[in-house]
Design an enzyme around this catalytic site. Structure first.
Site, PDB file in Angstrom:
ATOM      1  N   LYS A  72      79.553 -13.987  15.621  1.00 16.16           N
ATOM      2  CA  LYS A  72      79.812 -15.396  15.332  1.00 16.16           C
ATOM      3  C   LYS A  72      79.450 -16.290  16.525  1.00 16.16           C
ATOM      4  O   LYS A  72      78.887 -17.380  16.351  1.00 16.16           O
ATOM      5  CB  LYS A  72      81.285 -15.590  14.956  1.00 16.16           C
ATOM      6  CG  LYS A  72      81.571 -16.973  14.389  1.00 16.16           C
ATOM      7  CD  LYS A  72      82.965 -17.062  13.791  1.00 16.16           C
ATOM      8  CE  LYS A  72      83.226 -18.427  13.184  1.00 16.16           C
ATOM      9  NZ  LYS A  72      84.570 -18.521  12.587  1.00 16.16           N
TER      10      LYS A  72
ATOM     11  N   PHE B 292      90.131  -8.819  12.965  1.00 17.49           N
ATOM     12  CA  PHE B 292      90.218  -9.115  11.540  1.00 17.49           C
ATOM     13  C   PHE B 292      88.810  -9.132  10.923  1.00 17.49           C
ATOM     14  O   PHE B 292      87.903  -9.775  11.448  1.00 17.49           O
ATOM     15  CB  PHE B 292      90.900 -10.470  11.328  1.00 17.49           C
ATOM     16  CG  PHE B 292      90.950 -10.874   9.882  1.00 17.49           C
ATOM     17  CD1 PHE B 292      91.690 -10.131   8.976  1.00 17.49           C
ATOM     18  CD2 PHE B 292      90.236 -11.971   9.425  1.00 17.49           C
ATOM     19  CE1 PHE B 292      91.726 -10.485   7.629  1.00 17.49           C
ATOM     20  CE2 PHE B 292      90.263 -12.324   8.080  1.00 17.49           C
ATOM     21  CZ  PHE B 292      91.016 -11.576   7.183  1.00 17.49           C
ATOM     22  N   GLN B 293      88.647  -8.434   9.840  1.00 16.71           N
ATOM     23  CA  GLN B 293      87.366  -8.318   9.132  1.00 16.71           C
ATOM     24  C   GLN B 293      86.239  -7.785  10.011  1.00 16.71           C
ATOM     25  O   GLN B 293      85.081  -8.115   9.823  1.00 16.71           O
ATOM     26  CB  GLN B 293      86.971  -9.654   8.484  1.00 16.71           C
ATOM     27  CG  GLN B 293      87.895 -10.022   7.320  1.00 16.71           C
ATOM     28  CD  GLN B 293      87.368 -11.125   6.431  1.00 16.71           C
ATOM     29  OE1 GLN B 293      86.648 -12.012   6.886  1.00 16.71           O
ATOM     30  NE2 GLN B 293      87.708 -11.082   5.156  1.00 16.71           N
TER      31      GLN B 293
ATOM     32  N   MET C  56      74.787   8.574 -20.673  1.00 20.92           N
ATOM     33  CA  MET C  56      74.007   9.658 -20.076  1.00 20.92           C
ATOM     34  C   MET C  56      74.916  10.794 -19.614  1.00 20.92           C
ATOM     35  O   MET C  56      74.584  11.970 -19.764  1.00 20.92           O
ATOM     36  CB  MET C  56      73.159   9.122 -18.909  1.00 20.92           C
ATOM     37  CG  MET C  56      72.178  10.133 -18.350  1.00 20.92           C
ATOM     38  SD  MET C  56      71.009  10.749 -19.589  1.00 20.92           S
ATOM     39  CE  MET C  56      69.622   9.630 -19.340  1.00 20.92           C
TER      40      MET C  56
ATOM     41  N   GLU D  83      79.192  -9.321  -3.350  1.00 21.65           N
ATOM     42  CA  GLU D  83      78.006  -9.188  -2.496  1.00 21.65           C
ATOM     43  C   GLU D  83      77.016  -8.138  -3.003  1.00 21.65           C
ATOM     44  O   GLU D  83      75.819  -8.215  -2.713  1.00 21.65           O
ATOM     45  CB  GLU D  83      78.422  -8.876  -1.057  1.00 21.65           C
ATOM     46  CG  GLU D  83      79.099 -10.036  -0.335  1.00 21.65           C
ATOM     47  CD  GLU D  83      80.597 -10.132  -0.602  1.00 21.65           C
ATOM     48  OE1 GLU D  83      81.096  -9.455  -1.522  1.00 21.65           O
ATOM     49  OE2 GLU D  83      81.267 -10.888   0.123  1.00 21.65           O
TER      50      GLU D  83
END
Lengths: 572, 187
Positions: A161, A111-112, A473, A49
């Protein structure tokens, strides 16, 4: 018409002109993905993502439209955060849509489940948690409006949802939004414009500091007219690159930590700084106590909170840069600063022989060579995206950008892994453009999985890996400031040629300067995405350099003992 | 130049009455490294608007920065610094103090002098309610302390400017942006 929340999402996106969305489906945003199939939108399935967020960000920076990325709840959303923070620091107009667990489970460690609005509160311009289907449309409309207006930035909409699944009567309302606490000021105040013009009339050594605001407000033409009429030279921030043509006689180049010595010296000597849509970042000012000690300061920015934040100014103008410059141009007379311009030219004279000509012809390939040759090869016309580190600074120094919206880099947050996904996002914004991601071997490996995205999409971006076998760097800082103790900076990479081939893409390796041109030609001739592994000098450093917090005029220069002038072709 | 003296400032912040707004404001103070001395929030005469009174320490420059940051929050409608204005500032305290019969009369006299009210009585204790500015309540607490304070709670201040002008005037349709601090420093 009765629509589900998921359908309303796509209805709003359609009205907002969204043609491409970058994202990743999951349990909590399945209804949105299911509804997507009925809408004429192109979805790009990313591999992580973070990639989606960077793609949306770069898409926005190149197209000027709002970039959109989607993710599911929990890990999907948390994976977005690096990209959201990147967009926040660089004021990129983006909308992030995340799925959230069913509203009655919110707060029960489902969950999640993650408190996504809580996590993204400090890294978004604004965010919404939507738990009722009636709020989906209004929240998304506001999100787009807030993302692109005022000082642009990321807005996140987290949709439960059940709010995606439920239906409601909904009609798109095209009336302009009015938000009680959000009214960006576009028009400058007359009195402050007059004061600014007075300071300009008095100045003998004025200097324009052009930032990303030039690009965000589309003020390129106004800036050029302003600079030409008042004969004021222009220095650019890293993100301001492209806002003023590099080839313009009044262009000085980049300022700051790895800016040109004559630019920083000019800032220190100037008697008036005109800061246009920039924010006096510490990488630009160095030590604030000794910064531009002789200069009065005019600051134009659309964000009132930027005025007097890092540098106290004499005149602060809150407003859209383009509108403000248009107002000023109505009264700005022709001016002559030839003495000052000649003085800068003299300073430049000493240091104008650029690093690239000092590089020893020891058979090694130098990053500066690669970028210089890429600039010549593309005629400066390619869209360049970068990662963060040495290659980014070399690209800023050696790839000379004449056109706006072609230089895409992570400035404020300095996000490694930005380059490749940004290139993919840029390609979707301008499919006809030649796109080059200039990345380091370190940053490339952070998001190299997006090669797979490019392969699946069948798009062509070109990846130039500036491979020096170090986190370059950081290694440079260790060399300069930590007695060459190279803690955790040597890096062993996979075979990037084989990595490209494993994705069904073309991989090339270049180890000598004379092979650069042929590789670039092969890349251009190839149909799909190409990765070129440029094996460059391992312990090269970026010069000049202002150490963090040091005075702007005290720069570390490339040791002259290695000075060997190369062919005249490298003359810049 | 503005005064660079650190002092407690009393800010009144009008915010939209929406979930999470308090969190946004509190998070901003933490993120920008400002310390909240007290914060109160409650309804106002305007539907949909809540009013926060925030006491924060800082010099005038810091408070100007803070005000600008607050305005960046989409739900913040108006910010006013009442520190240098003629204002009514009130704190409310509930103090549970030990009050056995031998000291009870003395405590009641003190409460009278401060114009407090006794709101709960037991054999051994009193709860006293006192409203006033911060100094008055501080003074009251000091006087009560020798008697034995069992428990105390203070609300933090609320403030309102004197005079008939309202703090909040609804903007007209295409009105200017909310007022933000002058961006010209006086050199």
């Amino acid at each position: 018409m009765k629509l589900t929340g998921a359908q309303i999402v796509w209805e709003v996106l359609k009205r907002e002109g969204v043609e491409v969305v970058f994202g990743y489906p999951g349990g909590a945003n399945l209804p949105i993905y299911d509804a997507m199939l009925d809408y004429p939108v192109h979805h790009v399935l990313v591999r992580h993502e973070q990639g989606a967020a960077h793609m949306a960000d770069a898409y926005a920076r190149v197209s000027g439209k709002v970039g959109v990325a989607m993710a599911t709840s929990g890990p999907g959303a948390t994976n977005l955060t690096t990209g959201i923070a990147t967009a926040m620091m660089d004021s990129s107009p983006t909308v992030f849509i995340t799925g959230q667990v069913v509203s009655r489970f919110i707060g029960f460690d489902a969950f999640q489940e993650t408190d996504v609005t809580g996590i993204t509160l400090p890294i978004t311009k604004h965010n919404y948690l939507v738990t009722r289907v009636e709020d989906v449309g209004p929240a998304l409309r506001e999100a787009f409006y807030i993302a692109r207006s005022g000082r642009p930035g990321p807005v996140l909409v987290d949709i439960a949802k059940d709010a995606q699944q439920n239906s409601t009567e909904w009609q798109y309302d095209p009336a302009p939004l009015k938000l009680r606490g959000y009214r960006p000021q576009r028009h400058p105040l007359c009195r402050q414009v007059e004061q600014a013009l007075e300071l300009i009339a008095q100045a003998r050594k004025p200097l324009i500091l052009a930032g990303q605001g030039v690009l965000l407000s589309n003020a390129m033409r106004e800036l050029q007219e302003f600079a030409e009429r008042a004969q004021i030279p222009v220095a650019m921030t890293l993100l301001g690159i492209g806002g003023f043509p590099a080839s313009h006689p009044l262009n000085l180049g980049m300022m700051g930590m790895h800016g040109e010595a004559w630019v920083n010296q000019s800032i220190q000597e100037a008697d008036l700084l005109l800061a246009f849509g920039m924010r006096f970042d510490d990488r630009v000012t160095g030590n604030l106590k000794t910064y531009a000690p002789n200069a009065r300061k005019i600051h134009i920015d659309i964000d009132p909170a930027e005025i007097n934040k890092n540098v106290r100014v004499d005149v602060g103008i809150v407003g859209d840069l383009r509108e403000t410059l248009q107002t000023m141009l109505e009264h700005l007379p022709r001016l002559d600063h030839s003495v000052w311009l000649e003085h800068i030219q003299e300073m430049k004279g000493e240091s104008a022989v650029r690093d690239i000509q000092y590089l020893p012809p020891d058979g090694h390939l130098y990053a500066a060579h690669v970028i210089h040759d890429l600039w010549r090869f593309t005629g400066g016309d390619a869209i360049i995206t970068t990662d963060v580190g040495q290659h980014q600074m070399w690209a800023a120094q050696y790839y000379r950008v004449d056109q706006p919206f072609q230089w895409i880099t992570s400035g404020g947050l300095g996000t490694m892994g930005f380059g490749l996904p940004a290139a993919i996002g840029a390609k979707f914004a301008r499919p006809e453009a030649e796109v080059w991601a200039i990345v380091g071997d370190g940053g490339f490996q952070m998001t190299a999985a997006e090669l797979s995205t490019a392969a699946q999409e069948g798009i062509k971006v070109n990846v130039a890996v500036i491979n020096n076998g170090y986190l370059g760097m950081v290694r440079q800082w260790q060399e300069f400031f930590y007695e060459r103790r190279y803690a955790a900076t040597p890096m062993r990479s996979p075979d990037f040629v084989k990595l490209a081939e494993a994705h069904g893409l073309t991989g090339l390796r270049v180890e000598r300067r004379e092979d650069v041109q042929a590789a670039l030609e092969t890349a251009r001739a190839s149909d799909g995405t190409v990765v070129i592994d440029f094996r460059v000098e391992q312990e090269d450093s970026v010069y000049p350099m202002v150490p963090a917090g040091a005075d702007l005029h005290n720069m570390i220069r490339r040791p002259v003992r290695t000075a060997i002038v190369e062919t005249g072709e490298d003359e810049l | 130049m503005t005064m660079e003296r650190k002092m407690a400032h009393t800010l009144v912040v009008l915010v939209e009455d929406k979930p999470g707004v308090l969190n946004r404001v509190a998070s901003l103070f933490r993120r920008r490294a400002f310390n909240i001395e007290s914060l109160t929030v409650g309804h106002t005469e305007q539907p949909g608007l809540s009013r926060m009174t925030i006491v924060v320490e800082g010099d005038d420059f810091a408070i100007e920065r803070l005000t600008a940051y607050l305005y960046k929050l989409v739900n913040v409608v108006q910010v006013e610094d009442l520190t240098h204005t003629q204002s009514v500032v009130r704190d409310l305290a509930l103090i549970k103090v030990q009050a056995p019969p031998e000291s009870r009369t003395q405590i009641m006299q003190v409460v009278d002098v401060f114009r407090g009210r006794v709101v709960d009585v037991t054999n051994q204790s009193l709860i006293v309610e006192l409203t006033g500015d911060v100094e008055k309540i501080d003074g009251f607490v000091e006087v009560l302390r020798p008697f034995g304070i069992i428990e105390m709670v203070r609300t933090g201040v609320v403030a309102m400017e004197r005079g008939s002008t309202p703090l909040y005037v609804p903007l007209n349709g295409n009105g200017q942006a909310h007022p933000h601090p002058e961006t010209i420093s006086e050199n």
